[in-house]
Design a protein around this motif. Structure first.
Motif, PDB file in Angstrom:
ATOM      1  N   VAL A   7       0.859  -1.181   0.000  1.00 35.50           N
ATOM      2  CA  VAL A   7       0.000   0.000   0.000  1.00 35.50           C
ATOM      3  C   VAL A   7       0.892   1.226   0.000  1.00 35.50           C
ATOM      4  N   VAL A   8       0.759   2.066  -1.036  1.00 36.02           N
ATOM      5  CA  VAL A   8       1.566   3.288  -1.151  1.00 36.02           C
ATOM      6  C   VAL A   8       0.870   4.447  -0.474  1.00 36.02           C
ATOM      7  N   SER A   9      -0.454   4.515  -0.655  1.00 34.69           N
ATOM      8  CA  SER A   9      -1.193   5.623  -0.075  1.00 34.69           C
ATOM      9  C   SER A   9      -2.665   5.239   0.037  1.00 34.69           C
ATOM     10  N   CYS A  10      -3.375   5.861   0.977  1.00 35.84           N
ATOM     11  CA  CYS A  10      -4.820   5.632   1.105  1.00 35.84           C
ATOM     12  C   CYS A  10      -5.447   6.859   1.741  1.00 35.84           C
ATOM     13  N   ASN A  11      -6.733   7.061   1.471  1.00 39.70           N
ATOM     14  CA  ASN A  11      -7.403   8.234   2.034  1.00 39.70           C
ATOM     15  C   ASN A  11      -8.091   7.875   3.358  1.00 39.70           C
ATOM     16  N   ARG A  12      -8.675   8.901   3.965  1.00 38.05           N
ATOM     17  CA  ARG A  12      -9.285   8.703   5.281  1.00 38.05           C
ATOM     18  C   ARG A  12     -10.457   7.723   5.208  1.00 38.05           C
ATOM     19  N   ARG A  13     -11.206   7.754   4.114  1.00 41.29           N
ATOM     20  CA  ARG A  13     -12.341   6.836   3.985  1.00 41.29           C
ATOM     21  C   ARG A  13     -11.864   5.386   3.998  1.00 41.29           C
ATOM     22  N   CYS A  14     -10.733   5.124   3.386  1.00 37.09           N
ATOM     23  CA  CYS A  14     -10.173   3.770   3.384  1.00 37.09           C
ATOM     24  C   CYS A  14      -9.808   3.344   4.805  1.00 37.09           C
ATOM     25  N   GLU A  15      -9.256   4.269   5.585  1.00 40.54           N
ATOM     26  CA  GLU A  15      -8.930   3.967   6.981  1.00 40.54           C
ATOM     27  C   GLU A  15     -10.200   3.617   7.756  1.00 40.54           C
ATOM     28  N   GLU A  16     -11.247   4.401   7.541  1.00 39.72           N
ATOM     29  CA  GLU A  16     -12.507   4.151   8.250  1.00 39.72           C
ATOM     30  C   GLU A  16     -13.117   2.821   7.819  1.00 39.72           C
ATOM     31  N   LEU A  17     -12.985   2.518   6.538  1.00 40.58           N
ATOM     32  CA  LEU A  17     -13.617   1.308   6.007  1.00 40.58           C
ATOM     33  C   LEU A  17     -12.977   0.043   6.567  1.00 40.58           C
ATOM     34  N   PHE A  18     -11.655   0.054   6.659  1.00 37.07           N
ATOM     35  CA  PHE A  18     -10.951  -1.157   7.097  1.00 37.07           C
ATOM     36  C   PHE A  18     -10.522  -1.124   8.561  1.00 37.07           C
ATOM     37  N   GLY A  19     -10.608   0.043   9.207  1.00 32.70           N
ATOM     38  CA  GLY A  19     -10.262   0.129  10.624  1.00 32.70           C
ATOM     39  C   GLY A  19      -8.779   0.256  10.901  1.00 32.70           C
ATOM     40  N   TYR A  20      -7.974   0.465   9.876  1.00 34.11           N
ATOM     41  CA  TYR A  20      -6.537   0.637  10.052  1.00 34.11           C
ATOM     42  C   TYR A  20      -6.172   2.122   9.977  1.00 34.11           C
ATOM     43  N   GLY A  21      -5.155   2.514  10.735  1.00 36.43           N
ATOM     44  CA  GLY A  21      -4.603   3.854  10.571  1.00 36.43           C
ATOM     45  C   GLY A  21      -3.750   3.891   9.320  1.00 36.43           C
ATOM     46  N   VAL A  22      -3.510   5.080   8.796  1.00 36.39           N
ATOM     47  CA  VAL A  22      -2.749   5.191   7.557  1.00 36.39           C
ATOM     48  C   VAL A  22      -1.359   4.591   7.699  1.00 36.39           C
ATOM     49  N   ASP A  23      -0.768   4.758   8.883  1.00 40.02           N
ATOM     50  CA  ASP A  23       0.576   4.207   9.086  1.00 40.02           C
ATOM     51  C   ASP A  23       0.560   2.684   9.152  1.00 40.02           C
ATOM     52  N   GLU A  24      -0.596   2.104   9.501  1.00 41.97           N
ATOM     53  CA  GLU A  24      -0.703   0.642   9.564  1.00 41.97           C
ATOM     54  C   GLU A  24      -0.870   0.025   8.185  1.00 41.97           C
TER      55      GLU A  24
END
Length: 214
Positions: free
Chosen positions: A1-18
């Motif tokens: 994973v190179v990058s993801c937005n906040r919605r992706c974090e909310e959807l999967f429950g992971y923080g961006v750094d995770e």
């Protein structure tokens, strides 16, 4: 994973750094699912196509949900250059669709059972009608013979013994013969009634008042 937005974090429950720097394997329910989809997706993206499908994915807390995925290669000429993906939670729609399919399957099964019952009832009704017709024919035949005998002997008495019978006696004989003819008509009507289920429906105007008067 190179990058993801906040919605992706909310959807999967992971923080961006995770997610950054980690394999997307973490969102798949099993290694088999990850590897199978990886081979399929790689072939589509390498051919310059867009990959769109629904699949079951997993959140950080282990809960599973249905997700619509859509992705394309950044550079179709270089599949290793990466790809861009959009994930949409469609669990509610998927559950609704599954419920509809289950309902459809139950409805189809009930319909098949109903059709089978109709066929069975139709066969039973057909057998009952044949038995009724056979019974009516037998009864009619058995009743007609003695009626003919009564009518025949009454006529013979009326003809052969006319000088010995007064007017009242001849009236009695006429009543006997009229009664036998009426009984014969009733038997014929009963036989016709037993065959009515095989006749085509014929609609005609009926004067109910005249019938009641008769």
């Amino acid at each position: 994973v190179v990058s993801c937005n906040r919605r992706c974090e909310e959807l999967f429950g992971y923080g961006v750094d995770e997610l950054k720097g980690h394999s997307v394997r973490v969102i798949y329910p099993s290694d088999e699912a990850f590897e199978a989809r990886g081979r399929r997706v790689y072939g589509i993206l390498a051919g310059g196509g867009n990959c769109t499908e629904e699949m079951e994915l997993v959140r950080k807390d282990g809960s599973r949900f249905w997700c619509a995925t859509s992705g394309r290669a950044i550079d179709p000429a270089d599949p290793h250059a990466g790809s861009i993906w959009v994930f949409t939670d469609v669990t509610e729609q998927h559950d609704t669709l599954m419920a509809l399919r289950e309902s459809e399957a139950r409805f189809r099964k009930l319909n098949e059972e109903l059709e089978q019952r109709v066929r069975e009832r139709t066969a039973e009704l057909s057998a009952a009608n044949k038995e009724l017709e056979s019974f009516s024919y037998s009864v009619s035949h058995d009743l007609v013979a003695p009626l003919r005998a009564i009518d025949g002997y009454s006529r013979m008495i009326e003809e052969d013994y006319e000088p010995l019978i007064d007017a009242r006696g001849r009236g009695y004989i006429q009543r006997i013969r009229v009664g036998t003819h009426r009984m014969q008509q009733l038997i014929d009507d009963m036989l016709a009634l037993s065959r009515i289920t095989r006749d085509e429906m014929r609609r005609v105007d009926v004067n109910l008042s005249a019938l009641a008067e008769q």
